[in-house]
Design a protein around this motif. Structure first.
Motif, PDB file in Angstrom:
ATOM      1  N   GLY A  69      78.483  31.489  61.101  1.00 21.36           N
ATOM      2  CA  GLY A  69      78.545  30.189  60.419  1.00 21.36           C
ATOM      3  C   GLY A  69      79.047  30.310  58.997  1.00 21.36           C
ATOM      4  O   GLY A  69      78.697  29.512  58.127  1.00 21.36           O
ATOM      5  N   GLU A 121      78.715  41.667  73.674  1.00 24.78           N
ATOM      6  CA  GLU A 121      78.196  42.413  74.831  1.00 24.78           C
ATOM      7  C   GLU A 121      79.292  42.778  75.839  1.00 24.78           C
ATOM      8  O   GLU A 121      79.051  43.527  76.776  1.00 24.78           O
ATOM      9  CB  GLU A 121      77.076  41.615  75.512  1.00 24.78           C
ATOM     10  CG  GLU A 121      75.814  41.616  74.674  1.00 24.78           C
ATOM     11  CD  GLU A 121      74.951  40.398  74.984  1.00 24.78           C
ATOM     12  OE1 GLU A 121      74.115  40.502  75.878  1.00 24.78           O
ATOM     13  OE2 GLU A 121      75.149  39.350  74.338  1.00 24.78           O
ATOM     14  N   VAL A 130      94.933  31.689  63.869  1.00 21.07           N
ATOM     15  CA  VAL A 130      94.826  31.077  62.529  1.00 21.07           C
ATOM     16  C   VAL A 130      94.406  32.167  61.552  1.00 21.07           C
ATOM     17  O   VAL A 130      93.433  32.886  61.797  1.00 21.07           O
ATOM     18  CB  VAL A 130      93.781  29.946  62.540  1.00 21.07           C
ATOM     19  CG1 VAL A 130      93.594  29.372  61.143  1.00 21.07           C
ATOM     20  CG2 VAL A 130      94.200  28.847  63.516  1.00 21.07           C
TER      21      VAL A 130
HETATM   22  P1  OAD Z   1      80.988  36.957  62.776  1.00 19.26           P
HETATM   23  O1  OAD Z   1      81.350  38.392  63.016  1.00 19.26           O
HETATM   24  O2  OAD Z   1      81.047  36.436  61.402  1.00 19.26           O
HETATM   25  O3  OAD Z   1      79.516  36.647  63.304  1.00 19.26           O
HETATM   26  C1  OAD Z   1      79.076  37.056  64.574  1.00 19.26           C
HETATM   27  C2  OAD Z   1      77.624  36.642  64.714  1.00 19.26           C
HETATM   28  O4  OAD Z   1      77.195  36.980  66.027  1.00 19.26           O
HETATM   29  C3  OAD Z   1      76.672  37.359  63.740  1.00 19.26           C
HETATM   30  O5  OAD Z   1      75.796  36.405  63.138  1.00 19.26           O
HETATM   31  C4  OAD Z   1      75.888  38.318  64.638  1.00 19.26           C
HETATM   32  O6  OAD Z   1      74.538  38.480  64.223  1.00 19.26           O
HETATM   33  C5  OAD Z   1      75.923  37.578  65.974  1.00 19.26           C
HETATM   34  N1  OAD Z   1      75.823  38.447  67.158  1.00 19.26           N
HETATM   35  C6  OAD Z   1      76.226  39.736  67.301  1.00 19.26           C
HETATM   36  N2  OAD Z   1      76.005  40.146  68.553  1.00 19.26           N
HETATM   37  C7  OAD Z   1      75.450  39.104  69.234  1.00 19.26           C
HETATM   38  C8  OAD Z   1      75.004  38.904  70.577  1.00 19.26           C
HETATM   39  N3  OAD Z   1      75.096  39.866  71.494  1.00 19.26           N
HETATM   40  N4  OAD Z   1      74.474  37.691  70.903  1.00 19.26           N
HETATM   41  C9  OAD Z   1      74.390  36.697  69.965  1.00 19.26           C
HETATM   42  N5  OAD Z   1      74.804  36.839  68.695  1.00 19.26           N
HETATM   43  C10 OAD Z   1      75.332  38.009  68.325  1.00 19.26           C
HETATM   44  O7  OAD Z   1      81.934  36.123  63.751  1.00 19.26           O
HETATM   45  P2  OAD Z   1      82.309  34.583  63.749  1.00 19.26           P
HETATM   46  O8  OAD Z   1      81.178  33.751  63.273  1.00 19.26           O
HETATM   47  O9  OAD Z   1      82.911  34.287  65.078  1.00 19.26           O
HETATM   48  O10 OAD Z   1      88.287  33.592  61.965  1.00 19.26           O
HETATM   49  O11 OAD Z   1      83.448  34.554  62.681  1.00 19.26           O
HETATM   50  C11 OAD Z   1      84.079  33.327  62.480  1.00 19.26           C
HETATM   51  C12 OAD Z   1      85.485  33.526  62.104  1.00 19.26           C
HETATM   52  O12 OAD Z   1      85.510  34.390  60.991  1.00 19.26           O
HETATM   53  C13 OAD Z   1      86.340  34.238  63.124  1.00 19.26           C
HETATM   54  O13 OAD Z   1      86.819  33.383  64.148  1.00 19.26           O
HETATM   55  C14 OAD Z   1      87.456  34.717  62.264  1.00 19.26           C
HETATM   56  C15 OAD Z   1      86.731  35.098  60.984  1.00 19.26           C
HETATM   57  O14 OAD Z   1      87.292  34.675  59.870  1.00 19.26           O
HETATM   58  C16 OAD Z   1      89.594  33.805  61.860  1.00 19.26           C
HETATM   59  O15 OAD Z   1      90.132  34.836  62.157  1.00 19.26           O
HETATM   60  C17 OAD Z   1      90.307  32.605  61.361  1.00 19.26           C
END
Ligand code: OAD
Length: 246
Positions: A192, A30, A161
């Motif tokens: 997750g 957001e 990382v």
């Molecule tokens: P993702 O892009 O995998 O997931 C983001 C999540 O946030 C999704 O499940 C969306 O549905 C949700 N989402 C989107 N907008 C939202 C909102 N306004 N409010 C609540 N939820 C919302 O991102 P991460 O889980 O952070 O690592 O990804 C984990 C890691 O994957 C990152 O840190 C990165 C990547 O590999 C590295 O770079 C090592």
């Protein structure tokens, strides 16, 4: 907007002393930052983020990877923390024992005012020596296209990382400890899918913590969570904080 917050959760939070929060890219969505797995735009459309965020990609074409991070970094600097980040600052101030763990590299929690943030995946505003001589510096201290380490001359890389790399050990240990010892664990805005961050919620749940998920959509954690609040973290978190701590 009326956001239904379970009264039972408000009651539990009001009594819980130890809260641990894990955030992911959804929390910054957001603010105007794309989540990690959202489609890329423009020039970068031809690449998958998973293929750019690796040390092999950096070795192959350091300039390409440097440029990709430069775009992401300048975008992160242009946007502002949103009400979700701000609600977590209030939560930190109101709780007697609060730990914020983030997978985000954008620095928005710190800019919002969160005093202590465990960065599991590093921070895009820093650089470090790619050879590992130990140099870490703020990005702006080292200007230039693909700058070199002032200590040993190797290429500098973003202090994040990459896939296949280990997480910083002190950060991971602190995150595991805070997850095992909390009473309520929040998983917010994260798909997750990436370990070991994804395992923290399960570690908390196994130790008896109440697990709360706040996410735009269901994730593999949802069936195991005690509360699943579907929607935008920038709307749900301020409401939850308001109802709990006024
Ligand atoms: P993702 O892009 O995998 O997931 C983001 C999540 O946030 C999704 O499940 C969306 O549905 C949700 N989402 C989107 N907008 C939202 C909102 N306004 N409010 C609540 N939820 C919302 O991102 P991460 O889980 O952070 O690592 O990804 C984990 C890691 O994957 C990152 O840190 C990165 C990547 O590999 C590295 O770079 C090592």
């Amino acid at each position: 907007m009326d956001i239904p917050i379970p009264p039972e959760l408000v009651r539990i939070l009001g009594q819980a002393g130890r809260l641990t929060v894990l955030t992911g890219a959804g929390v910054s969505q957001e603010s105007g930052l794309r989540t990690f797995r959202d489609a890329q735009t423009g020039l970068w459309k031809q690449y998958r983020p998973e293929d750019l965020a690796t040390s092999q990609a950096f070795e192959r074409d350091p300039q390409l990877i440097w440029d990709w991070y430069a775009v992401r970094r300048s975008r992160a600097g242009e946007v502002q923390p949103n009400p979700g980040h701000q609600a977590l600052v209030v939560m930190e101030r109101r709780s007697s024992n609060f730990t914020l763990i983030t997978q985000n590299v954008d620095g928005l929690h710190q800019r919002a005012g969160s005093a202590r943030v465990i960065e599991l995946h590093g921070n895009i505003t820093r650089v470090r020596c790619s050879r590992g001589c130990g140099l870490v510096a703020a990005w702006e201290e080292i200007p230039g296209q693909l700058p070199h380490c002032p200590e040993c001359g190797a290429n500098l890389r973003p202090d994040v990382v990459w896939f296949g790399e280990s997480l910083p050990r002190p950060a991971l240990e602190a995150a595991v400890e805070a997850s095992r010892n909390c009473q309520v664990f929040f998983s917010i805005g994260t798909s997750g899918l990436v370990q070991p961050a994804a395992s923290l919620a399960y570690a908390a749940g196994h130790r008896g913590a109440v697990v709360v998920e706040i996410n735009a959509e269901g994730t593999p954690l949802s069936p195991k969570a005690d509360f699943v609040l579907l929607g935008k973290s920038g709307e749900i978190l301020p409401e939850l904080v308001q109802q709990t701590w006024g």
